[in-house]
Design a protein around this motif. Structure first.
Motif, short mmCIF file in Angstrom:
data_model
loop_
_atom_site.label_atom_id
_atom_site.label_comp_id
_atom_site.label_asym_id
_atom_site.label_seq_id
_atom_site.Cartn_x
_atom_site.Cartn_y
_atom_site.Cartn_z
N ASP A 94 49.04 25.97 49.53
CA ASP A 94 47.96 25.50 48.67
C ASP A 94 47.32 26.67 47.94
OD1 ASP A 94 47.90 22.67 49.25
OD2 ASP A 94 47.13 23.18 51.23
N THR A 95 46.65 26.36 46.87
CA THR A 95 46.00 27.37 46.07
C THR A 95 44.58 26.93 45.72
OG1 THR A 95 46.22 28.74 44.10
CG2 THR A 95 46.95 26.47 43.89
N GLY A 96 43.70 27.87 45.48
CA GLY A 96 42.34 27.58 45.02
C GLY A 96 41.54 26.73 45.98
N GLU A 97 40.86 25.70 45.44
CA GLU A 97 40.01 24.82 46.25
C GLU A 97 40.82 24.06 47.30
OE1 GLU A 97 37.46 22.28 43.93
OE2 GLU A 97 36.84 23.95 42.65
N ALA A 98 42.06 23.69 46.98
CA ALA A 98 42.90 22.98 47.95
C ALA A 98 43.17 23.88 49.17
CB ALA A 98 44.21 22.54 47.31
N PHE A 99 43.34 25.17 48.92
CA PHE A 99 43.53 26.14 50.02
C PHE A 99 42.30 26.14 50.92
CE2 PHE A 99 43.32 30.15 52.20
CZ PHE A 99 44.63 30.49 52.48
N GLU A 100 41.12 26.24 50.31
CA GLU A 100 39.88 26.30 51.09
C GLU A 100 39.66 25.00 51.87
OE1 GLU A 100 35.23 27.64 50.66
OE2 GLU A 100 36.37 27.22 48.84
N MET A 101 39.95 23.86 51.26
CA MET A 101 39.78 22.58 51.96
C MET A 101 40.77 22.47 53.12
SD MET A 101 38.98 19.79 48.99
CE MET A 101 38.89 18.49 50.22
N GLU A 122 57.17 38.54 50.71
CA GLU A 122 55.96 37.99 50.10
C GLU A 122 55.27 37.03 51.08
OE1 GLU A 122 57.40 38.00 45.45
OE2 GLU A 122 57.04 36.11 46.44
N TRP A 123 56.09 36.21 51.75
CA TRP A 123 55.55 35.23 52.69
C TRP A 123 54.85 35.91 53.87
CZ3 TRP A 123 53.90 30.57 52.69
CH2 TRP A 123 53.73 29.87 53.88
N GLN A 124 55.47 36.92 54.44
CA GLN A 124 54.87 37.65 55.55
C GLN A 124 53.56 38.30 55.12
OE1 GLN A 124 58.32 40.03 56.20
NE2 GLN A 124 58.94 38.90 58.04
N HIS A 125 53.58 38.87 53.93
CA HIS A 125 52.38 39.51 53.38
C HIS A 125 51.27 38.46 53.21
CE1 HIS A 125 50.30 42.70 51.17
NE2 HIS A 125 49.96 41.78 50.29
N HIS A 126 51.61 37.32 52.65
CA HIS A 126 50.66 36.22 52.46
C HIS A 126 50.10 35.76 53.81
CE1 HIS A 126 49.01 32.36 51.18
NE2 HIS A 126 49.83 31.74 52.02
N MET A 127 50.96 35.57 54.78
CA MET A 127 50.51 35.11 56.10
C MET A 127 49.57 36.12 56.75
SD MET A 127 51.65 32.10 56.51
CE MET A 127 51.39 31.84 58.26
N THR A 128 49.88 37.39 56.63
CA THR A 128 49.06 38.45 57.23
C THR A 128 47.70 38.53 56.56
OG1 THR A 128 51.01 39.74 57.82
CG2 THR A 128 48.93 40.93 57.68
N ASN A 132 44.98 32.53 59.16
CA ASN A 132 44.74 32.68 60.58
C ASN A 132 46.00 32.18 61.30
OD1 ASN A 132 42.04 33.47 60.09
ND2 ASN A 132 41.42 31.31 59.93
N SER A 133 46.18 32.57 62.53
CA SER A 133 47.41 32.23 63.26
C SER A 133 47.61 30.73 63.43
CB SER A 133 47.42 32.92 64.62
OG SER A 133 46.30 32.51 65.38
N GLU A 134 46.54 29.95 63.44
CA GLU A 134 46.67 28.50 63.64
C GLU A 134 46.90 27.72 62.34
OE1 GLU A 134 42.33 29.44 63.17
OE2 GLU A 134 43.90 30.27 64.43
N ASP A 135 46.86 28.37 61.19
CA ASP A 135 47.06 27.69 59.91
C ASP A 135 48.48 27.12 59.82
OD1 ASP A 135 44.50 28.41 59.25
OD2 ASP A 135 45.08 29.90 57.75
N MET A 136 48.56 25.87 59.39
CA MET A 136 49.84 25.17 59.29
C MET A 136 50.30 25.14 57.83
SD MET A 136 50.63 21.40 60.73
CE MET A 136 52.19 20.60 60.46
N HIS A 137 51.62 25.19 57.65
CA HIS A 137 52.21 25.06 56.31
C HIS A 137 53.16 23.88 56.30
CE1 HIS A 137 50.44 29.00 55.92
NE2 HIS A 137 50.44 28.75 54.62
N TYR A 138 53.39 23.34 55.12
CA TYR A 138 54.01 22.03 55.05
C TYR A 138 55.35 21.95 54.35
CZ TYR A 138 49.47 20.69 56.77
OH TYR A 138 48.34 20.59 57.54
N GLY A 139 55.92 23.07 53.90
CA GLY A 139 57.23 22.93 53.29
C GLY A 139 57.65 24.10 52.44
N GLU A 149 61.79 20.49 50.90
CA GLU A 149 61.22 19.64 51.94
C GLU A 149 59.72 19.88 51.98
OE1 GLU A 149 63.10 18.85 55.90
OE2 GLU A 149 61.37 20.01 56.59
N TYR A 150 58.97 18.79 52.06
CA TYR A 150 57.52 18.91 52.12
C TYR A 150 56.97 17.81 53.01
CZ TYR A 150 52.81 20.09 50.80
OH TYR A 150 51.51 20.50 50.84
N MET A 151 56.04 18.18 53.88
CA MET A 151 55.43 17.25 54.82
C MET A 151 54.01 16.92 54.33
SD MET A 151 55.18 17.62 58.97
CE MET A 151 54.56 19.27 58.87
#
Length: 170
Positions: A94-101, A122-128, A132-139, A149-151
């Motif tokens: 997610d990006t912007g306000e959707a990320f914060e929500m 890039e993904w590892q950098h973004h995650m770091t 937070n460690s509990e943040d979930m990603h969807y696809g 694939e997207y959940m």
């Protein structure tokens, strides 16, 4: 003579910045053009059982982000995502306000370039830097199989459930 040296100095500096830019933030962006297109597939429930519902995802580039229009009998939704290289995959977030929500905090943004200090993707950098460690990603996108694939997190009353779109690029 001084003008010539000054011009030469400016040209060298400009060339150096240009070379850095090619190795920096824009070098990884070519993958976005590889994933743009239409993906045909199905929606399934979270346990992977096919629901028989045909779906389509149209993926277009808007600047350095993805606009994804996913539609079929079960849903019709359009959303913006940031894309991050991760080996043979392109992960989305997610990006912007959707990320914060979604995550309850703001991301740092702008993490689309390789972390040159630690050789992170890039993904590892973004995650770091943004999660937070509990943040979930969807696809995301599998570059080898040309699939997406997207959940989707859905709500029914107070209960959450997931519908998964899985499609192949046309």
């Amino acid at each position: 003579m001084k003008k010539t040296k000054l011009f030469l100095g400016i040209a060298i500096v400009a060339f150096a910045f240009s070379a850095c830019d090619k190795n920096g933030s824009d070098s990884g962006k070519d993958y976005i053009s590889e994933i743009v297109g239409t993906y045909s597939g199905e929606f399934a429930n979270q346990s992977g059982l096919k629901s028989g519902n045909i779906g389509t995802a149209d993926v277009v580039r808007v600047n350095n982000q993805l606009q994804i229009h996913c539609y079929g009998d079960l849903m019709d939704t359009t959303f913006m995502m940031d894309a991050f290289e991760n080996g043979d995959s392109i992960m989305v977030c997610d990006t912007g306000e959707a990320f914060e929500m979604q995550y309850g905090h703001m991301g740092n943004g702008g993490n689309h370039m390789m972390d040159m200090h630690s050789n992170q993707s890039e993904w590892q950098h973004h995650m770091t830097n943004d999660h937070n460690s509990e943040d979930m990603h969807y696809g995301g996108f599998n570059m080898t199989n040309h699939t997406f694939e997207y959940m989707f997190r859905m709500m029914e009353g107070d209960s959450a459930y997931y519908i998964v779109f899985n499609g192949s690029k046309n």
